[in-house]
Write an enzyme that holds these catalytic residues in place. Structure first.
Site, PDB file in Angstrom:
ATOM      1  N   ASP A 242      22.843  50.266  14.845  1.00 45.98           N
ATOM      2  CA  ASP A 242      22.432  50.331  13.431  1.00 45.98           C
ATOM      3  C   ASP A 242      22.363  49.066  12.725  1.00 45.98           C
ATOM      4  OD1 ASP A 242      21.205  52.350  11.574  1.00 45.98           O
ATOM      5  OD2 ASP A 242      23.167  52.060  10.155  1.00 45.98           O
ATOM      6  N   GLU A 301      18.679  47.862  16.257  1.00 46.66           N
ATOM      7  CA  GLU A 301      17.834  48.092  15.039  1.00 46.66           C
ATOM      8  C   GLU A 301      17.611  46.953  14.090  1.00 46.66           C
ATOM      9  OE1 GLU A 301      17.185  51.033  11.174  1.00 46.66           O
ATOM     10  OE2 GLU A 301      18.901  50.353  11.802  1.00 46.66           O
TER      11      GLU A 301
END
Length: 581
Positions: A242, A301
């Site tokens: 993330d 990401e």
């Protein structure tokens, strides 16, 4: 029923070169042209179809209205029948759920709402027995403000080792009453909160309950390597990282130039994003993963600008993949799709990495609704959302386009992602009332940003059951619209032309013809709205226009995204696969 008249059980993968016409003079194109993409993939992820499970909205086993790990385990046969290679699980760690689990208090503990660690082990064991890999989310940019580290930091004085794990700074002004700099939060308002009774403030690029870690601190780096090993020891096959572009901040935390009207930190550039120092971290992590048997992977990401910088994350000694957000946000236009496909393939080939193809996820408007918007058409920046007062999408048009897009996407070489419900053609909940919304983006901006709740609605499994079969009760943590009944799995199981059956056929044929391992060669369609390319023995044709065109010649029809009345014309917003032998 979509045509599937002939499945060839034997085939020869033709050696076809990547069309580089739009890349002449580009360094990435030169490197791509010399890359040996015909070699056998080095790891399973290079051609994998990976299914994203958002646990709280996938399947509820105990009736509390929140999906859980036993619920995921119970639906593994469904995923096996769909034909996916791996499952990526969004966070299930212990968390106060201020940002749906992306605010973690303990990276080694399953939150009770999702079950126990034993439930995770059972799910992993059964998935592996079915040949399905498991990728878990890792949230390294920030923790929850209820994490023991942050609580220790608040109780410790400025300059202490406890505070050095995070980013604390003295405020500006006579009494420190102003934030240390002008950085905005991605979720709206300032990226700083003041410690009560002090001059010091702490940084949070997202919600105030998500304080940013200090990745210049060796203790932070050591802790996350231990977290990696904890899950690797349990047998996970990889990590989705993330905010991979956000860990390192420029020394001194300088002010940024905020343009008029810019109210968040979503500009992708600045001293808080995509700093070169992040790559040292990922190289060290890659060494950890490579020390384990089998192929364990990392997926970034990373929202970056300029987009060429994405290649830095997928160099041979760093991440294995990075999400292709440029593809996700492509407008419904043949030229735009060709350009992003060409660029993506060349970019990844320049570092001998696979390209990923993604059309929806838990942060963006679902493709079925996005492509049903007459004005916006495609754009899906996180948080923008579609609410009751927004222009409403054409549901039928969006579904038709999404089905055609699935056939385009799954025919491309590389790795593809499916966000839960995409295989059902599930639309966004576009009329969700404000009183139900839980996204901190919506809350912090007081509704200025619609937020992401609409793409996170619990899945419908049985049309006539309470909560549409999501769980054994009628409870759901977000309300489901009545229209979800027609998208329920049991309805689509029995409908010959359903999106679910189309996806199953697509994935079966993708594996049959080894499209993930293939090479793309464009074919001039002679029509500005029609894209045509060959991948091995398969010719892919998609008509992105509204008007019908003559049916493509030179092949046997294998699959179509819509039922066809004849083989004389290819309707608008429709894709077909043909075999060329």
């Amino acid at each position: 029923m979509p045509f599937r008249r002939k499945l060839l059980r034997s085939f020869v993968v033709a050696a076809m070169g990547l069309s580089m016409a739009s890349f002449q003079g580009n360094a990435f194109a030169e490197q791509a042209a010399g890359a040996d993409s015909s070699a056998k993939p080095a790891d399973w992820s290079r051609n994998a179809v990976i299914y994203q499970v958002y646990p709280r909205s996938f399947a509820d086993s105990d009736g509390d209205g929140i999906g859980d790990l036993p619920g995921v385990t119970s639906r593994l046969p469904y995923l096996g029948k769909l034909g996916v290679d791996a499952v990526w699980l969004s966070p299930f760690y212990k968390s106060p759920q201020a940002d749906a689990g992306y605010d973690v208090t303990d990276y080694r503990v399953v939150d009770p709402m999702f079950g126990k660690l034993e439930d995770f082990d059972e799910m992993l064991k059964k998935a592996h027995a079915m040949g399905i890999k498991i990728i878990v989310d890792l949230v390294p940019n920030h923790t929850s403000d209820e994490h023991v580290w942050f609580q220790e930091a608040l109780k410790s004085p400025p300059g202490s080792p406890e505070r050095a794990r995070y980013i604390f700074r003295d405020g500006k002004g006579k009494d420190g009453e102003l934030p240390p700099n002008n950085w905005p939060s991605v979720f709206g308002k300032a990226a700083w909160d003041r410690v009560p009774g002090e001059k010091q403030w702490y940084l949070h690029l997202f919600d105030s309950k998500q304080p940013d870690l200090n990745w210049d601190n060796p203790e932070v780096r050591a802790e996350f390597e231990k977290v990696l090993r904890f899950w690797l020891d349990r047998g996970v096959d990889g990590f989705r990282v993330d905010v991979a572009h956000g860990l390192i901040k420029v020394q001194g935390l300088p002010d940024i130039d905020i343009k008029e009207g810019q109210e968040n930190a979503g500009a992708l550039v600045g001293p808080m994003w995509d700093q070169d120092g992040v790559h040292e971290i990922y190289r060290s992590w890659r060494k950890v993963l490579d020390s384990y048997p089998g192929k364990r992977i990392m997926v970034a990401e990373a929202w970056v600008n300029p987009k060429e910088r994405l290649a830095h994350y997928i160099r041979p000694d760093e991440m294995n993949q990075a999400f292709n957000f440029d593809y996700l946000m492509t407008k419904w236009d043949a030229k735009a799709f060709k350009e992003v496909i060409d660029y993506s393939l060349a970019l990844s080939a320049s570092v001998n990495a696979p390209t990923t193809w993604v059309t929806s996820n838990h942060d963006t408007v679902r493709a079925t609704s996005r492509y049903g918007l007459k004005e916006l058409g495609a754009h899906a920046l996180p948080g923008n959302g579609i609410g009751p007062k927004s222009p409403q999408p054409d549901e039928a048009l969006g579904l038709r386009r999404a089905r055609a897009l699935a056939m385009l996407t799954m025919a491309l070489p590389g790795s593809s992602y499916i966000y839960q419900g995409e295989e059902l053609g599930l639309p966004e909940h576009t009329t969700l009332e404000a009183k139900y919304r839980q996204d901190p983006m919506f809350i912090r901006t007081k509704g200025g940003e619609i937020g992401r709740d609409g793409c996170r609605i619990p899945l419908p499994w049985k049309a006539d059951a309470p909560s549409f079969g999501f769980g054994p009760s009628n409870k759901t943590w977000l309300p489901q619209p009545a229209s979800y009944a027609k998208y329920a799995v049991d309805r689509e199981e029995s409908a010959p032309d359903s999106t679910l059956k189309l996806y199953r056929q697509i994935l079966e044929l993708r594996r049959e013809y080894k499209l993930g391992d293939g090479k793309l060669s464009w074919v001039d369609s002679g029509k500005k709205d029609v894209l045509t390319f060959d991948n091995g023995d398969v010719r892919v044709v998609i008509n992105l226009g509204e008007q019908s065109v003559p049916f493509p010649a030179g092949g046997t029809l294998v699959l179509s995204s819509e039922p066809l009345k004849d083989q004389d014309t290819l309707p608008g917003n429709t894709a077909v696969w043909l075999t060329r032998s």
